[in-house]
Design a protein around this motif. Structure first.
Motif, short mmCIF file in Angstrom:
data_model
loop_
_atom_site.label_atom_id
_atom_site.label_comp_id
_atom_site.label_asym_id
_atom_site.label_seq_id
_atom_site.Cartn_x
_atom_site.Cartn_y
_atom_site.Cartn_z
N ASN A 72 -26.94 -6.31 -16.66
CA ASN A 72 -27.88 -6.47 -15.56
C ASN A 72 -27.73 -5.29 -14.60
N HIS A 73 -28.47 -5.31 -13.51
CA HIS A 73 -28.48 -4.20 -12.57
C HIS A 73 -27.20 -4.07 -11.75
N ALA A 74 -26.29 -5.04 -11.87
CA ALA A 74 -25.02 -4.94 -11.13
C ALA A 74 -24.16 -3.79 -11.66
N PHE A 75 -24.44 -3.34 -12.88
CA PHE A 75 -23.74 -2.18 -13.45
C PHE A 75 -24.79 -1.26 -14.06
N SER A 76 -24.72 0.01 -13.71
CA SER A 76 -25.60 1.00 -14.32
C SER A 76 -24.81 2.28 -14.53
N ILE A 77 -25.32 3.11 -15.40
CA ILE A 77 -24.74 4.44 -15.61
C ILE A 77 -25.68 5.43 -14.96
N LEU A 78 -25.15 6.20 -14.01
CA LEU A 78 -25.94 7.19 -13.29
C LEU A 78 -25.73 8.55 -13.95
N VAL A 79 -26.83 9.20 -14.31
CA VAL A 79 -26.78 10.53 -14.91
C VAL A 79 -27.40 11.50 -13.92
N GLU A 80 -26.60 12.40 -13.37
CA GLU A 80 -27.10 13.41 -12.44
C GLU A 80 -27.52 14.64 -13.23
N ASP A 92 -37.36 10.68 -21.43
CA ASP A 92 -38.25 10.52 -22.57
C ASP A 92 -37.52 10.00 -23.81
N ALA A 93 -36.26 10.44 -24.00
CA ALA A 93 -35.48 9.96 -25.14
C ALA A 93 -35.23 8.46 -25.04
N PHE A 94 -34.89 7.99 -23.85
CA PHE A 94 -34.68 6.55 -23.67
C PHE A 94 -35.96 5.76 -23.94
N LEU A 95 -37.09 6.22 -23.40
CA LEU A 95 -38.35 5.51 -23.60
C LEU A 95 -38.77 5.52 -25.06
N ALA A 96 -38.57 6.65 -25.74
CA ALA A 96 -38.93 6.75 -27.16
C ALA A 96 -38.06 5.86 -28.03
N ASN A 97 -36.87 5.49 -27.51
CA ASN A 97 -35.94 4.65 -28.26
C ASN A 97 -36.01 3.19 -27.80
N GLY A 98 -37.13 2.79 -27.21
CA GLY A 98 -37.32 1.40 -26.84
C GLY A 98 -36.92 1.03 -25.43
N GLY A 99 -36.60 2.02 -24.60
CA GLY A 99 -36.25 1.75 -23.21
C GLY A 99 -37.47 1.39 -22.37
N GLU A 100 -37.21 0.83 -21.20
CA GLU A 100 -38.26 0.44 -20.26
C GLU A 100 -38.04 1.12 -18.92
N ALA A 101 -39.09 1.80 -18.42
CA ALA A 101 -39.02 2.47 -17.14
C ALA A 101 -39.00 1.44 -16.01
N GLU A 102 -38.24 1.75 -14.98
CA GLU A 102 -38.20 0.92 -13.77
C GLU A 102 -38.38 1.85 -12.57
N GLN A 103 -38.31 1.31 -11.38
CA GLN A 103 -38.51 2.07 -10.15
C GLN A 103 -37.32 2.98 -9.83
N CYS A 104 -37.59 4.03 -9.07
CA CYS A 104 -36.58 4.87 -8.42
C CYS A 104 -35.64 5.57 -9.39
N GLY A 105 -36.14 5.95 -10.56
CA GLY A 105 -35.30 6.66 -11.51
C GLY A 105 -34.46 5.77 -12.40
N TRP A 106 -34.66 4.46 -12.30
CA TRP A 106 -33.92 3.52 -13.14
C TRP A 106 -34.70 3.25 -14.42
#
Length: 160
Positions: A72-80, A92-106
């Motif tokens: 859940n959102h209580a843990f995330s990996i931040l990539v700078e 784009d790699a995450f979205l192409a691999n089945g990821g879902e875009a969220e707000q604010c860079g998440w």
């Protein structure tokens, strides 16, 4: 001296997830994989997998041990990221691999793990002693899905 390692519990497909992560994050590698040789609450001997890996030098362990608590959102990996091209490539790699875009860079990857793909300069903008500049950059960021460095810089510098 203790070693700090983030531990990620996957219901299934831990190796597939780790292979994907190390393929898109530079300076990343799998250090090893093993199975738990004893019976566990999650299954018989050798049914639980443990994968040690690094993402840009940060230590992680992926455990594949069946359903427990979902990510859940209580843990995330931040990539700078240092450039818009790097943000775009990873996003784009995450979205192409089945990821879902969220707000604010998440975004949420297909295994449910949350990621923040952000420009390194964002932290400097938001923590600027000039609170008006910081506010403008923050307000623009809050209206974005994938973060746009040029738009953030324009807002920060009062050109938007």
């Amino acid at each position: 001296m203790p070693r700090i390692v983030s531990h990620l519990w996957f219901a299934e497909q831990a190796r597939e997830a780790v292979d994907f992560y190390v393929s898109i994050i530079p300076n990343s590698a799998i250090a090893g994989e093993t199975t738990v040789p004893a019976e566990t609450p999650s299954g018989p001997p050798d049914s639980v997998k443990v994968i040690e890996f690094t993402l840009d030098g940060q230590n992680f362990i992926a455990l594949e041990a069946g359903p427990f608590d979902p990510f859940n959102h209580a843990f995330s990996i931040l990539v700078e990221c240092d450039s818009q091209q790097e943000i775009d490539r990873i996003w784009d790699a995450f979205l192409a691999n089945g990821g879902e875009a969220e707000q604010c860079g998440w975004l949420k990857d297909r295994w449910g793990l949350c990621w923040q793909i952000v420009p390194r300069v964002l932290g400097e903008m938001i923590s600027s002693p000039d609170r008006d500049r910081a506010r403008r950059a923050t307000e623009v960021m809050l209206g974005m899905v994938k973060l746009d460095i040029d738009a953030l810089e324009r807002a920060f510098n009062g050109r938007d």
